[in-house]
Design a protein around this motif. Structure first.
Motif, PDB file in Angstrom:
ATOM      1  N   ARG A   1     -41.753   2.241  13.966  1.00  0.00           N
ATOM      2  CA  ARG A   1     -40.473   2.052  14.671  1.00  0.00           C
ATOM      3  C   ARG A   1     -39.402   1.529  13.721  1.00  0.00           C
ATOM      4  O   ARG A   1     -38.259   1.988  13.739  1.00  0.00           O
ATOM      5  CB  ARG A   1     -40.657   1.095  15.851  1.00  0.00           C
ATOM      6  N   GLU A   2     -39.785   0.587  12.873  1.00  0.00           N
ATOM      7  CA  GLU A   2     -38.836   0.023  11.909  1.00  0.00           C
ATOM      8  C   GLU A   2     -38.352   1.102  10.936  1.00  0.00           C
ATOM      9  O   GLU A   2     -37.151   1.186  10.653  1.00  0.00           O
ATOM     10  CB  GLU A   2     -39.520  -1.108  11.140  1.00  0.00           C
ATOM     11  N   ALA A   3     -39.263   1.915  10.445  1.00  0.00           N
ATOM     12  CA  ALA A   3     -38.881   2.989   9.523  1.00  0.00           C
ATOM     13  C   ALA A   3     -37.945   3.985  10.209  1.00  0.00           C
ATOM     14  O   ALA A   3     -36.938   4.398   9.625  1.00  0.00           O
ATOM     15  CB  ALA A   3     -40.125   3.698   8.994  1.00  0.00           C
ATOM     16  N   LEU A   4     -38.264   4.359  11.440  1.00  0.00           N
ATOM     17  CA  LEU A   4     -37.409   5.299  12.174  1.00  0.00           C
ATOM     18  C   LEU A   4     -36.036   4.686  12.437  1.00  0.00           C
ATOM     19  O   LEU A   4     -35.018   5.372  12.304  1.00  0.00           O
ATOM     20  CB  LEU A   4     -38.073   5.702  13.488  1.00  0.00           C
ATOM     21  N   ASP A   5     -35.991   3.407  12.801  1.00  0.00           N
ATOM     22  CA  ASP A   5     -34.714   2.720  13.013  1.00  0.00           C
ATOM     23  C   ASP A   5     -33.858   2.717  11.752  1.00  0.00           C
ATOM     24  O   ASP A   5     -32.630   2.708  11.823  1.00  0.00           O
ATOM     25  CB  ASP A   5     -34.935   1.276  13.476  1.00  0.00           C
ATOM     26  N   ASN A   6     -34.520   2.704  10.600  1.00  0.00           N
ATOM     27  CA  ASN A   6     -33.807   2.692   9.317  1.00  0.00           C
ATOM     28  C   ASN A   6     -33.524   4.092   8.787  1.00  0.00           C
ATOM     29  O   ASN A   6     -33.144   4.249   7.636  1.00  0.00           O
ATOM     30  CB  ASN A   6     -34.587   1.879   8.284  1.00  0.00           C
TER      31      ASN A   6
ATOM     32  N   LEU B   1     -39.813  11.792   9.840  1.00  0.00           N
ATOM     33  CA  LEU B   1     -41.149  11.654  10.436  1.00  0.00           C
ATOM     34  C   LEU B   1     -42.213  11.450   9.363  1.00  0.00           C
ATOM     35  O   LEU B   1     -43.071  10.579   9.486  1.00  0.00           O
ATOM     36  CB  LEU B   1     -41.499  12.885  11.278  1.00  0.00           C
ATOM     37  N   SER B   2     -42.152  12.265   8.315  1.00  0.00           N
ATOM     38  CA  SER B   2     -43.149  12.156   7.245  1.00  0.00           C
ATOM     39  C   SER B   2     -43.085  10.801   6.555  1.00  0.00           C
ATOM     40  O   SER B   2     -44.111  10.178   6.291  1.00  0.00           O
ATOM     41  CB  SER B   2     -42.953  13.259   6.204  1.00  0.00           C
ATOM     42  N   GLU B   3     -41.886  10.361   6.255  1.00  0.00           N
ATOM     43  CA  GLU B   3     -41.724   9.071   5.583  1.00  0.00           C
ATOM     44  C   GLU B   3     -42.177   7.926   6.484  1.00  0.00           C
ATOM     45  O   GLU B   3     -42.855   6.999   6.035  1.00  0.00           O
ATOM     46  CB  GLU B   3     -40.273   8.866   5.147  1.00  0.00           C
ATOM     47  N   ALA B   4     -41.830   7.965   7.754  1.00  0.00           N
ATOM     48  CA  ALA B   4     -42.269   6.914   8.685  1.00  0.00           C
ATOM     49  C   ALA B   4     -43.785   6.910   8.817  1.00  0.00           C
ATOM     50  O   ALA B   4     -44.409   5.846   8.912  1.00  0.00           O
ATOM     51  CB  ALA B   4     -41.607   7.110  10.051  1.00  0.00           C
ATOM     52  N   ALA B   5     -44.395   8.088   8.800  1.00  0.00           N
ATOM     53  CA  ALA B   5     -45.863   8.181   8.855  1.00  0.00           C
ATOM     54  C   ALA B   5     -46.484   7.550   7.620  1.00  0.00           C
ATOM     55  O   ALA B   5     -47.451   6.784   7.716  1.00  0.00           O
ATOM     56  CB  ALA B   5     -46.302   9.631   9.003  1.00  0.00           C
TER      57      ALA B   5
END
Length: 138
Positions: free
Chosen positions: A99-104, A108-112
């Protein structure tokens, strides 16, 4: 599958059999939960060579491309595989990192990769986040 690789998901166990358990764990850590491209031959500056080393990368390229060619009967230049997750810590902590990665603004790949979750799981998290922000329409 070797006895010490029995705890790994099938694809990672296959990778461990071909290139060694260290290479399998390095791949899971670097790209676990995401789709990645394995070329027929990786150049020296390719992510796969940087991740697992030249010898292991060559073994993996030959293994996956040969498997696809024997299944299809056609020559291939590479193959996409969806790497399973390795050991990624607690589920709640991983979802929080996603969630933090997506908020920033992460993809999708990077957040995964950052969270250690499967790309499809991150996609579901993103959808739930959008639903909460949008609110009920009815």
């Amino acid at each position: 599958m070797k006895a010490d690789d029995s705890h790994l998901p099938p694809l990672l166990a296959e990778i461990a059999e071909v290139a060694g358990p260290v290479a399998a764990l390095q791949l899971a850590k670097a790209k676990g939960g995401t789709e990645c491209y394995i070329p027929a031959r990786a150049p020296d500056d390719h992510w796969l060579v940087r991740c697992v080393g030249r010898e292991a990368a060559d073994k993996l390229c030959a293994h996956f491309v040969a498997a696809i060619e024997s299944d299809s009967g056609r020559s291939r230049h590479g193959v996409k595989i969806l790497l399973p997750l390795g050991d990624s810590g607690t589920a709640a902590e991983a979802r929080r990192r996603a969630r933090e990665a997506l908020d920033n603004g992460a993809s999708l790949s990077e957040a995964a990769r950052r969270s250690g979750l499967h790309q499809r799981t991150v996609q579901n998290i993103r959808a739930r986040m959008r639903d909460k922000r949008q609110g009920s329409l009815f």
